[in-house]
Every structure is written in C-alpha cells, then in structure tokens.
Design a protein around this motif. Structure first.
Motif, PDB file in Angstrom:
ATOM      1  N   TRP A 166       8.979  -1.256   1.548  1.00  0.00           N
ATOM      2  CA  TRP A 166       8.114  -0.709   0.510  1.00  0.00           C
ATOM      3  C   TRP A 166       8.879  -0.048  -0.624  1.00  0.00           C
ATOM      4  CZ3 TRP A 166       8.801   4.420  -0.473  1.00  0.00           C
ATOM      5  CH2 TRP A 166       9.385   5.196   0.538  1.00  0.00           C
TER       6      TRP A 166
ATOM      7  N   THR B 123       4.391   3.830 -13.905  1.00  0.00           N
ATOM      8  CA  THR B 123       3.405   4.917 -13.940  1.00  0.00           C
ATOM      9  C   THR B 123       3.883   6.064 -14.810  1.00  0.00           C
ATOM     10  OG1 THR B 123       2.687   4.329 -11.698  1.00  0.00           O
ATOM     11  CG2 THR B 123       2.064   6.493 -12.509  1.00  0.00           C
TER      12      THR B 123
ATOM     13  N   THR C 119       2.752   1.515  -3.346  1.00  0.00           N
ATOM     14  CA  THR C 119       1.859   1.856  -4.450  1.00  0.00           C
ATOM     15  C   THR C 119       1.472   3.337  -4.407  1.00  0.00           C
ATOM     16  OG1 THR C 119       0.963  -0.397  -4.526  1.00  0.00           O
ATOM     17  CG2 THR C 119      -0.353   1.347  -5.532  1.00  0.00           C
ATOM     18  N   VAL C 120       1.108   3.829  -3.219  1.00  0.00           N
ATOM     19  CA  VAL C 120       0.697   5.233  -3.094  1.00  0.00           C
ATOM     20  C   VAL C 120       1.843   6.161  -3.472  1.00  0.00           C
ATOM     21  CG1 VAL C 120       0.011   7.017  -1.455  1.00  0.00           C
ATOM     22  CG2 VAL C 120      -1.086   4.775  -1.372  1.00  0.00           C
ATOM     23  N   ILE C 121       3.038   5.885  -2.941  1.00  0.00           N
ATOM     24  CA  ILE C 121       4.176   6.767  -3.218  1.00  0.00           C
ATOM     25  C   ILE C 121       4.635   6.647  -4.668  1.00  0.00           C
ATOM     26  CG2 ILE C 121       6.605   7.187  -2.676  1.00  0.00           C
ATOM     27  CD1 ILE C 121       5.996   6.605   0.216  1.00  0.00           C
TER      28      ILE C 121
ATOM     29  N   SER D 260       1.852   8.019  -7.147  1.00  0.00           N
ATOM     30  CA  SER D 260       1.712   9.475  -7.012  1.00  0.00           C
ATOM     31  C   SER D 260       2.906  10.196  -7.625  1.00  0.00           C
ATOM     32  CB  SER D 260       1.566   9.857  -5.539  1.00  0.00           C
ATOM     33  OG  SER D 260       0.413   9.265  -4.964  1.00  0.00           O
TER      34      SER D 260
ATOM     35  N   LEU E 171      -4.126   2.439 -12.352  1.00  0.00           N
ATOM     36  CA  LEU E 171      -4.027   1.292 -11.453  1.00  0.00           C
ATOM     37  C   LEU E 171      -4.377  -0.037 -12.120  1.00  0.00           C
ATOM     38  CD1 LEU E 171      -5.280   2.639  -7.998  1.00  0.00           C
ATOM     39  CD2 LEU E 171      -2.976   1.892  -8.629  1.00  0.00           C
TER      40      LEU E 171
ATOM     41  N   TYR F 190       6.794   3.473  -9.832  1.00  0.00           N
ATOM     42  CA  TYR F 190       7.095   4.825 -10.325  1.00  0.00           C
ATOM     43  C   TYR F 190       7.496   4.771 -11.799  1.00  0.00           C
ATOM     44  CZ  TYR F 190       9.910   8.973 -11.238  1.00  0.00           C
ATOM     45  OH  TYR F 190      10.465  10.095 -11.808  1.00  0.00           O
TER      46      TYR F 190
ATOM     47  N   ALA G 180       7.771   0.837  -4.644  1.00  0.00           N
ATOM     48  CA  ALA G 180       7.592   2.223  -5.063  1.00  0.00           C
ATOM     49  C   ALA G 180       8.438   2.542  -6.286  1.00  0.00           C
ATOM     50  CB  ALA G 180       7.944   3.162  -3.909  1.00  0.00           C
TER      51      ALA G 180
ATOM     52  N   ILE H 185       0.833  -1.205   0.000  1.00  0.00           N
ATOM     53  CA  ILE H 185       0.000   0.000   0.000  1.00  0.00           C
ATOM     54  C   ILE H 185       0.872   1.261   0.000  1.00  0.00           C
ATOM     55  CG2 ILE H 185      -1.663   1.333   1.352  1.00  0.00           C
ATOM     56  CD1 ILE H 185      -2.831  -1.339   2.304  1.00  0.00           C
ATOM     57  N   ILE H 186       1.876   1.272   0.893  1.00  0.00           N
ATOM     58  CA  ILE H 186       2.765   2.441   0.964  1.00  0.00           C
ATOM     59  C   ILE H 186       3.513   2.630  -0.357  1.00  0.00           C
ATOM     60  CG2 ILE H 186       4.751   3.453   2.137  1.00  0.00           C
ATOM     61  CD1 ILE H 186       3.902   1.953   4.652  1.00  0.00           C
TER      62      ILE H 186
ATOM     63  N   LEU I   7      -6.347   7.952 -12.263  1.00  0.00           N
ATOM     64  CA  LEU I   7      -5.530   7.043 -11.455  1.00  0.00           C
ATOM     65  C   LEU I   7      -6.260   5.734 -11.163  1.00  0.00           C
ATOM     66  CD1 LEU I   7      -3.925   9.554  -8.924  1.00  0.00           C
ATOM     67  CD2 LEU I   7      -2.729   8.229 -10.666  1.00  0.00           C
TER      68      LEU I   7
END
Length: 303
Positions: free
Chosen positions: A174, A185, A118-120, A123, A213, A182, A178, A115-116, A208
């Motif tokens: 994480w 993405t 993926t979010v970082i 984003s 995703l 990154y 990430a 989760i951490i 997103l």
C-alpha cells in the motif's frame, strides 16, 4: 471521402466534419496495446471462471495414464494439451484453476492495499501537521523494508493460506499508493475551491468525499490496475518459495515450485505456468499504462 455538397438544398450550410468522441473510453479504444492487454485479461478471467467446463479433469486428480512407464511426466499431446506434471495431473487444468488463485489474490490484496493507501495518503495530505507527518513517517518506515523480505517474514509468522497471503501482500503493497495520493492531496488541499468550501463552512468529511476524492479517482484507478500485476508477481514468488498458497491448491507459483526438479527433463512444466504469470502481469501493465495516459488531463489534447 465522397463529395456530398452537390446534394444539399440551396442556401444550406456546408457539411461539417464529425469530430471524434473525446470520452475516456473512446480514447482507450483507440489504443491497440491497451485493447490487446484487455483481451488477454478477459481471456484469463474466462478461463478461470469456465475451468470446470473447459477441461474434463480435476486439478488434483492423479491419473493412471498421466505418467510414462518410467514414471516421468507426459509431454503435450492430444489427451493432455500442455502435458502432465510429476504426479500425473493435467497441467492445463492446474493452470486454469491456478488463474483463479492469482486473480482472487490480485483483486483482493490490491483492493485492500488501495483502501489502506488511500486512507493514509489522503488523510496525511489533507490534515498535514503532526498527524500527517506521523502517517508519512510510518509510510517511509514501511518503504524502507524490502517488500519481498517483509512479505516472507509475515508469511512465515502466519499459517500460509489463500486469504493470509492476500492480507500479507496488501500489508506490504500500500505504501506506493499512499505516497502518490499524499502528493496529489497536498496539492489539491491548497487550491482556491477548497479554501472557498472551508469559508462556506463545509466540514472535513464533505470536502474529502465531495471535492478531494473525485479528483483522485483517475489516479486510484491507474494504481489499482498497475498494482494487480505487482500483486500477481509477488504471490507467485511467495508460492514458489513455499510460503504462499499451499498445495494441493493450484497456484502458478507453486506449480513451478513443485516441478522445478524436472526443469531440464520436462521444461513445459516450468514454461507454461511461467508464461501465464508473464502474460497476466504484462496485460495489466499495458492496460494500466493506457489508463494513465487516457485519464491524464494534460494528455487529452494529444490523442
């Protein structure tokens, strides 16, 4: 294959060879190593869940007949299939209950890390600019610290427990996710369909959630599977060093730690939990490697 053309009615077209299903599950089922790893994972989960019914002993019960007359651990025998430890406890029981610890930490810690990461990663890759640069420099800073050393420092600061160990492992685990997300993405954000969505007035949340995703799901699944093996190994390392899951809660790492003084006199006390760690980590690696190949679109025509 037998010839069935003679049984066809006049004018009927010849039979066409049936094509093998091309779904991801069908491709995965054709990989023997993946099925072997999946079978070992299922057996481990079954052993952890059914531990109270598979063994008559309590994992912390110090049995009167669990030691020799001289106070040494018993080797594997008909009563204790994997022998006993230095306190007279059944080793098989402790390994089965220790599987619960490894699986809980593996799933929870790796889930939080995913989760951490993926979010970082998403984003930073989507928004880029100063915001993305700050996030990725923070990721690089975390990668600069040796993961084990950072985990040891964090575990020493907080009171070691099952959930604290899971959180500590998630904090240090994480960064790889990430970094990978990154990169993907950033590539996706420059595609034409994303530009078209922006032109049509789609908001960042819609882009997103509905367009970025879904393309990252295969990568997240693969890294989630491979990450569990890393998490299991890291948990075992921390528990072996005495700053992970604390006794009497059984953990494969602290089982080895408690019995390491008997390594030469009673090698089964180290061999069996060590083999359990190796088998579980190898199983998730085999499954993760297969999922990586199966879910990679460039590999679908080669199966």
């Amino acid at each position: 294959m037998s010839d069935t053309t003679g049984t066809l009615p006049p004018g009927a077209p010849p039979p066409v060879a049936r094509r093998a299903p091309r779904g991801a599950l069908a491709r995965l089922m054709r990989r023997k190593l993946a099925l072997f790893g999946l079978m070992l994972i299922v057996l481990t989960i079954a052993g952890a869940v059914l531990a109270p019914w598979l063994t008559p002993y309590d994992p912390n019960e110090q049995m009167f007949d669990g030691l020799t007359i001289t106070g040494a651990p018993l080797p594997p025998n008909s009563d204790f299939w994997l022998g006993t430890d230095l306190l007279g406890r059944d080793l098989l029981t402790r390994i089965l209950y220790g599987a619960r610890t490894s699986l809980i930490i593996g799933v929870v810690a790796n889930g939080i890390a995913l989760i951490i990461g993926t979010v970082i990663g998403v984003s930073a890759g989507y928004f880029r600019g100063i915001f993305g640069a700050v996030l990725m420099r923070f990721t690089d800073l975390m990668m600069a610290f040796p993961a084990l050393l950072l985990a040891i420092c964090l575990a020493a600061i907080f009171q070691p427990s099952l959930w604290i160990v899971a959180m500590v492992i998630a904090i240090v685990n994480w960064v790889q996710t990430a970094r990978v997300l990154y990169t993907e993405t950033t590539s996706l954000a420059e595609r034409e369909f994303i530009a078209a969505e922006k032109t049509l007035g789609a908001g960042h949340a819609r882009i997103l959630l509905c367009h970025i995703l879904p393309h990252l799901v295969p990568t997240i699944i693969v890294w989630g599977t491979l990450g569990i093996s890393t998490t299991v190994l890291l948990e075992a390392t921390l528990s072996f060093l005495g700053i992970g899951v604390q006794p009497p809660t059984p953990s494969w790492g602290n089982i080895i730690f408690e019995n390491q003084t008997y390594f030469q006199a009673a090698p089964w006390l180290v061999f069996f939990p060590g083999a359990a760690i190796l088998i579980l980590a190898l199983s998730f690696n085999l499954l993760g490697d297969a999922l990586r190949d199966v879910l990679d679109p460039t590999q679908r025509g080669r199966d």
